[in-house]
Design an enzyme around this catalytic site. Structure first.
Site, short mmCIF file in Angstrom:
data_model
loop_
_atom_site.label_atom_id
_atom_site.label_comp_id
_atom_site.label_asym_id
_atom_site.label_seq_id
_atom_site.Cartn_x
_atom_site.Cartn_y
_atom_site.Cartn_z
N GLU A 1 0.82 -1.22 0.00
CA GLU A 1 0.00 0.00 0.00
C GLU A 1 0.86 1.27 0.00
O GLU A 1 0.57 2.24 0.72
CB GLU A 1 -0.95 0.01 1.21
CG GLU A 1 -1.95 -1.12 1.21
CD GLU A 1 -2.98 -1.02 2.33
OE1 GLU A 1 -2.83 -0.13 3.20
OE2 GLU A 1 -3.93 -1.81 2.33
N GLU B 1 -5.44 -8.89 0.46
CA GLU B 1 -6.02 -8.80 1.81
C GLU B 1 -7.51 -8.58 1.70
O GLU B 1 -7.96 -7.71 0.96
CB GLU B 1 -5.45 -7.63 2.62
CG GLU B 1 -4.08 -7.79 3.19
CD GLU B 1 -3.72 -6.58 4.10
OE1 GLU B 1 -4.62 -5.78 4.41
OE2 GLU B 1 -2.55 -6.46 4.45
#
Length: 478
Positions: A135, A280
């Site tokens: 991220e 995720e």
């Protein structure tokens, strides 16, 4: 959008879906089998930010016992990689964000990383993915984003040099890489990252036949506005649907909406066939008082239904990309009590540290949803309205509490004014009492600056007023 432009866009969407399926059919048998194998075996994220977690040896045995097919590490831990060589688990390893710039700087550094973190274990350890960073577009890492694709390319160069072709290199991005995601057909990447990052990244992933990895959590989307979106829609249950007004595609769950918004965004940049993987996803089993819907029943429901969807044969895909498999990793193996942030950050696990389940789950997808034992009904599926205080947890270490008390009182002249000798909250004179007031006061004063009621595990939120008639504790009103 003009009628002609809308027609062409719609044609592109449906032809992308068709061509994606055709392209999948055109893979060799081995490539197709590998894709289906990776997608049909649900993965688990194995994070280790906790001071009460079992050893890698025990943890990997727990992963085997839940019948996960794939494990994702947030590093390239040597002990874990060695232990995983004795299993049938597919393995994903991660390059930490702080190493990206050095890896991008020259090929020698990347070669050394591969020699250290892959060659000693591969192929006995079935490494299938290397994820570069995590991220990185969601945080301010300086110029790291400009170094992302060069670092990925150098790792691939090193793998190819050693004749390794079946390890795919990618990077997990979050939903905040999109400027717009609703309705799904409006999916568009943020303008400031489109040219410098997204186009080079998509070109790289396409050229190496890799996946676009996405960290996607419908919980956060739903919990921002829980009264306007059906909880059942977020949990893959119920009969509610949403029809995209531009494409006519019908959505039966929130995850598909979010995934398709990314697929539409990639299509608009000229990459309609990019394979998608979920690095995720999950649902928190607990959270702070203002984190609506974070509970065990919802977590179990989301993950059980997710597994059913993602292990279906033939693959279900999404409304804009039907029939294509999506490799999926559930977040996460354990609750991680040393993570910072709000309460949900520390409560995504499916197992207790001793390996017992927080709730029952079947990673194979074979167990009927009606076959699980009932779970307690939640009390926080609607937003809490009222006062909340921040107080020390039971049994908090007094020395650590005293240090935190000093810190809180030093931040502002007003935070602990009521604790001065002779003032209304001075008595009883004890570390616990003074810390209780100071933490509540500090949290109420600075909560808007993202201060959490956690203080390294020393505090938690409560709806029970800790004050008395003489001493009024500051509170937060939700």
């Amino acid at each position: 959008m003009s009628l002609l432009a809308f027609f062409l866009f719609t044609l592109l969407v449906f032809s992308s879906s068709c061509c994606s399926a055709a392209r999948f059919q055109g893979h060799t048998y081995i490539q197709r089998k590998t894709m289906l194998d990776l997608a049909s075996k649900i993965g688990i994220n194995y994070g280790r930010q906790g001071n009460n977690l079992p050893s890698p040896y025990q943890s990997i045995n727990f992963i085997k016992s839940i019948k996960a097919g794939h494990v994702k590490l947030y590093d390239a831990d040597p002990e874990s990689l060695t232990l995983l060589s004795q299993t049938n688990l597919y393995v994903t390893i991660t390059v930490p964000n702080h190493q990206i710039t050095s890896l991008s700087s020259n090929q020698t550094t990347a070669d050394e990383w591969v020699r250290t973190n892959i060659l000693p274990y591969y192929p006995q350890t079935q490494i299938r993915f290397v994820l570069v960073g995590n991220e990185i577009l969601s945080y301010n890492y300086g110029n790291v984003s400009a170094n992302l694709v060069p670092a990925m390319r150098k790792i691939v160069n090193s793998l190819r040099l050693h004749g390794i072709h079946n390890i795919k290199v990618g990077t997990p991005l979050a939903m905040d890489s999109l400027r717009s995601s609703f309705p799904p057909s409006n999916g568009t990447f943020r303008e400031e990252i489109t040219g410098p990052v997204m186009l080079p990244l998509l070109k790289f992933l396409n050229g190496t036949n890799s996946y676009f990895f996405l960290n996607v959590h419908p919980y956060f989307r739903w919990s921002k506005n829980p009264m306007n979106t059906s909880l059942d829609f977020a949990l893959f249950q119920g009969n509610s649907t949403y029809t995209d007004p531009q494409t006519g595609l019908v959505y039966r769950n929130l995850l598909d909406q979010m995934l398709d918004s990314v697929l539409f965004a990639m299509t608009k940049l000229g990459y309609p066939h990019m394979r998608l993987a979920i690095s995720e996803t999950g649902w928190p089993n607990f959270g702070d008082i203002d984190e609506t819907g974070a509970n065990i029943l919802n977590a179990a429901t989301y993950n059980r239904n997710l597994i059913k969807k993602m292990t279906a044969s033939p693959p279900i895909g999404t409304p804009s990309r039907p029939g294509l498999p999506i490799p999926t990793f559930i977040f996460s193996l354990f609750n991680e009590n040393q993570k910072s942030g709000s309460g949900t950050q520390r409560h995504w696990g499916i197992l207790q540290p001793d390996g017992s389940p927080i709730y029952d789950i079947d990673f194979t997808g074979q167990k009927p949803l009606t076959g699980f034992n009932p779970l307690p009904k939640p009390t926080n599926n609607v937003p809490y309205k009222g006062q909340v205080w921040c107080v020390p947890v039971e049994g908090a270490n007094e020395t650590e509490l005293e240090e935190t008390l000093r810190m809180a009182c030093a931040q502002s002249n007003t935070t602990c004014a009521a604790l001065a000798p002779g003032r209304e909250c001075y008595e009883p004179v004890s570390i616990y009492w003074h810390a209780s007031y100071a933490l509540s006061s500090y949290w109420a004063q600075f909560r808007n600056q993202s201060i959490q009621c956690y203080f390294n595990g020393l505090a938690h939120e409560t709806t029970t007023n800790p004050g008395n008639d003489r001493c009024k504790f500051p509170s937060v009103t939700l």
